[in-house]
Design an enzyme around this catalytic site. Structure first.
Site, mmCIF file in Angstrom:
data_model
loop_
_atom_site.group_PDB
_atom_site.id
_atom_site.type_symbol
_atom_site.label_atom_id
_atom_site.label_comp_id
_atom_site.label_asym_id
_atom_site.label_seq_id
_atom_site.Cartn_x
_atom_site.Cartn_y
_atom_site.Cartn_z
ATOM 1 N N HIS A 1 0.824 -1.219 0.000
ATOM 2 C CA HIS A 1 0.000 0.000 0.000
ATOM 3 C C HIS A 1 0.859 1.271 0.000
ATOM 4 O O HIS A 1 0.603 2.215 0.743
ATOM 5 C CB HIS A 1 -0.965 0.003 1.192
ATOM 6 C CG HIS A 1 -1.937 -1.131 1.152
ATOM 7 N ND1 HIS A 1 -3.185 -1.036 0.573
ATOM 8 C CD2 HIS A 1 -1.830 -2.416 1.571
ATOM 9 C CE1 HIS A 1 -3.806 -2.188 0.659
ATOM 10 N NE2 HIS A 1 -3.007 -3.056 1.256
ATOM 11 N N TYR B 1 3.645 -4.600 10.394
ATOM 12 C CA TYR B 1 3.468 -3.157 10.178
ATOM 13 C C TYR B 1 4.604 -2.397 10.866
ATOM 14 O O TYR B 1 5.097 -1.406 10.359
ATOM 15 C CB TYR B 1 2.092 -2.698 10.687
ATOM 16 C CG TYR B 1 0.960 -3.144 9.767
ATOM 17 C CD1 TYR B 1 0.761 -4.489 9.475
ATOM 18 C CD2 TYR B 1 0.094 -2.234 9.181
ATOM 19 C CE1 TYR B 1 -0.241 -4.916 8.630
ATOM 20 C CE2 TYR B 1 -0.917 -2.647 8.328
ATOM 21 C CZ TYR B 1 -1.085 -3.996 8.060
ATOM 22 O OH TYR B 1 -2.079 -4.418 7.208
HETATM 23 C C1 HEM Z 1 -0.679 -11.427 6.926
HETATM 24 C C2 HEM Z 1 -1.460 -10.471 6.423
HETATM 25 C C3 HEM Z 1 -0.997 -9.064 6.155
HETATM 26 C C4 HEM Z 1 0.256 -8.542 6.129
HETATM 27 C C5 HEM Z 1 1.577 -9.249 6.370
HETATM 28 C C6 HEM Z 1 0.140 -7.127 5.838
HETATM 29 C C7 HEM Z 1 1.198 -6.258 5.753
HETATM 30 C C8 HEM Z 1 1.107 -4.894 5.550
HETATM 31 C C9 HEM Z 1 2.213 -3.967 5.638
HETATM 32 C C10 HEM Z 1 3.645 -4.344 5.971
HETATM 33 C C11 HEM Z 1 1.729 -2.736 5.386
HETATM 34 C C12 HEM Z 1 2.508 -1.409 5.393
HETATM 35 C C13 HEM Z 1 2.580 -0.890 6.850
HETATM 36 C C14 HEM Z 1 3.278 0.442 7.006
HETATM 37 O O1 HEM Z 1 4.454 0.578 6.606
HETATM 38 O O2 HEM Z 1 2.672 1.380 7.595
HETATM 39 C C15 HEM Z 1 0.313 -2.868 5.138
HETATM 40 C C16 HEM Z 1 -0.545 -1.852 4.840
HETATM 41 C C17 HEM Z 1 -1.905 -1.992 4.746
HETATM 42 N N1 HEM Z 1 -2.625 -3.162 4.915
HETATM 43 FE FE1 HEM Z 1 -1.912 -4.974 5.320
HETATM 44 N N2 HEM Z 1 -1.186 -6.816 5.696
HETATM 45 C C18 HEM Z 1 -1.916 -7.972 5.890
HETATM 46 C C19 HEM Z 1 -3.266 -8.094 5.872
HETATM 47 C C20 HEM Z 1 -4.139 -7.079 5.665
HETATM 48 C C21 HEM Z 1 -5.564 -7.160 5.803
HETATM 49 C C22 HEM Z 1 -6.341 -8.412 6.235
HETATM 50 C C23 HEM Z 1 -6.059 -5.919 5.517
HETATM 51 C C24 HEM Z 1 -7.478 -5.441 5.542
HETATM 52 C C25 HEM Z 1 -8.293 -5.717 6.498
HETATM 53 C C26 HEM Z 1 -4.927 -5.051 5.213
HETATM 54 C C27 HEM Z 1 -5.021 -3.725 4.885
HETATM 55 C C28 HEM Z 1 -3.961 -2.858 4.760
HETATM 56 C C29 HEM Z 1 -4.106 -1.447 4.464
HETATM 57 C C30 HEM Z 1 -5.413 -0.696 4.228
HETATM 58 C C31 HEM Z 1 -2.819 -0.907 4.463
HETATM 59 C C32 HEM Z 1 -2.429 0.544 4.212
HETATM 60 C C33 HEM Z 1 -2.176 1.245 5.548
HETATM 61 C C34 HEM Z 1 -1.924 2.724 5.395
HETATM 62 O O3 HEM Z 1 -2.515 3.350 4.504
HETATM 63 O O4 HEM Z 1 -1.162 3.277 6.212
HETATM 64 N N3 HEM Z 1 -3.797 -5.782 5.328
HETATM 65 N N4 HEM Z 1 -0.040 -4.195 5.238
#
Ligand code: HEM
Length: 329
Positions: free
Chosen positions: A31, A299
């Site tokens: 993202h 995260y």
């Molecule tokens: C094992 C499952 C998952 C992993 C490893 C993962 C990992 C990540 C990571 C590393 C980031 C960036 C974090 C940052 O640097 O601030 C991210 C962002 C994000 N993830 Fe996930 N995620 C997972 C599951 C999910 C799920 C289930 C959702 C929805 C319910 C989701 C929604 C998002 C969203 C919306 C962002 C953007 C956050 C922002 O705008 O700051 N992710 N994810």
């Protein structure tokens, strides 16, 4: 969180980098391309009977970061869109809620998700998915196959304001009397769900969806209804890849209204971490959901990487805390 889950966190972030085609300095591991908007969340009258959380009792300011799903900030958001929300509570704390526009998540466990990312990696010779790998993986993971199938229609959001978003994990909502109920969040767009063909979106510039939303906001606020879908006995509370059967009771708990774009600098929080486990009193995460618990560590690993390391991270967070304290003073 156990030590094992922190190890998993680094593996998960490495798998996301691989999936995005590399590490993009200063960017989220997933993202990466996003823009932030400000607005408010106004609970309905019934919300406070479900949870004693402060934002279920009175209207609060919010920010929402919409994003594409890739860790490559050069890629245009298309089929999978993220919505990351912060509610700014009256006691000066904030609580986060993250959602995607897909029906369910691509794995019941962190291992399944990593398995999927590996199975869908393109064949280096053709640049296309390697069906000899992906086919058998999907055949043995019908939960993931169902979500992948939903993405194959070629339909993508016509606007960030016309998609439904779901948090997918189950949360336990606890009211002032201490009564708890399990439910899942759904954001439903006031403008209705409107899709377009991916081929049409492909003709637009990279930032099209963000600019389209900014254009809408110059004319009027953009709203979403926030509903809770309540679990029935037997529904899995620890599996974000499972779709609960149709017909579950749904209750409207509030209205999200976005009014204008805003930046990290204006908010006073340069790192703008959204942590899926950062709930507040009156809302609990599922203790047996392996994906949600592994997410917190991932995260934080991504945050450390994009802000120059763990040491730097505490100073970024401290700045945010001081900035928030300054705003309140
Ligand atoms: C094992 C499952 C998952 C992993 C490893 C993962 C990992 C990540 C990571 C590393 C980031 C960036 C974090 C940052 O640097 O601030 C991210 C962002 C994000 N993830 Fe996930 N995620 C997972 C599951 C999910 C799920 C289930 C959702 C929805 C319910 C989701 C929604 C998002 C969203 C919306 C962002 C953007 C956050 C922002 O705008 O700051 N992710 N994810």
């Amino acid at each position: 969180m156990t030590q094992g889950q922190f190890d998993k966190a680094s593996e998960l972030v490495a798998a996301l980098h691989q999936d995005s085609g590399g590490i993009f300095p200063g960017q989220r591991a997933a993202h990466a391309l996003g823009r932030i908007f400000m607005g408010s969340f106004t609970p309905t009258g019934v919300a406070k009977t479900i949870s004693r959380a402060a934002h279920f009792a009175a209207a609060v300011p919010v920010t929402v970061r919409f994003s594409g799903d890739s860790g490559d900030p050069g890629l245009k958001p298309s089929a999978v869109i993220g919505m990351a929300m912060k509610f700014y509570l009256p006691d000066g704390t904030n609580t986060d809620l993250l959602a995607l526009n897909i029906p369910a998540f691509l794995g019941r466990t962190p291992e399944e998700f990593v398995g999927f990312l590996s199975a869908k990696a393109p064949d280096p010779k053709t640049g296309q998915p390697d069906m000899a790998k992906l086919g058998p993986f999907l055949a043995s993971h019908p939960n993931i196959a169902r979500v992948v199938q939903s993405l194959q229609s070629g339909a993508v959001p016509a606007s960030l304001a016309t998609a439904s978003y779901r948090a997918m994990h189950a949360f336990r909502f606890v009211n002032a009397a201490g009564d708890g109920r399990w439910a899942r969040y759904h954001f439903e767009p006031a403008a209705g769900v409107v899709a377009q063909q991916a081929a049409d979106l492909a003709k637009q510039p990279r930032d099209y969806l963000f600019e389209e939303l900014e254009g809408r906001l110059r004319r009027a606020p953009v709203a979403f209804r926030l509903d809770l879908e309540f679990a029935q006995a037997g529904d899995p509370l620890d599996d974000p890849s499972a779709i609960w059967p149709a017909g579950r009771q749904r209750v409207n708990v509030g209205r999200l209204e976005l009014t204008a774009p805003i930046t990290e600098t204006q908010i006073g929080n340069q790192s703008m971490l959204h942590d899926p486990t950062q709930v507040t009193d009156g809302i609990e995460i599922s203790p047996t959901d392996q994906v949600v618990s592994a997410r917190r560590g991932s995260y934080l690993v991504s945050l450390a990487q994009r802000t120059g390391g763990w040491k730097r991270r505490s100073s970024v967070l401290a700045q945010a805390v001081l900035a928030e304290a300054g705003h309140r003073a």
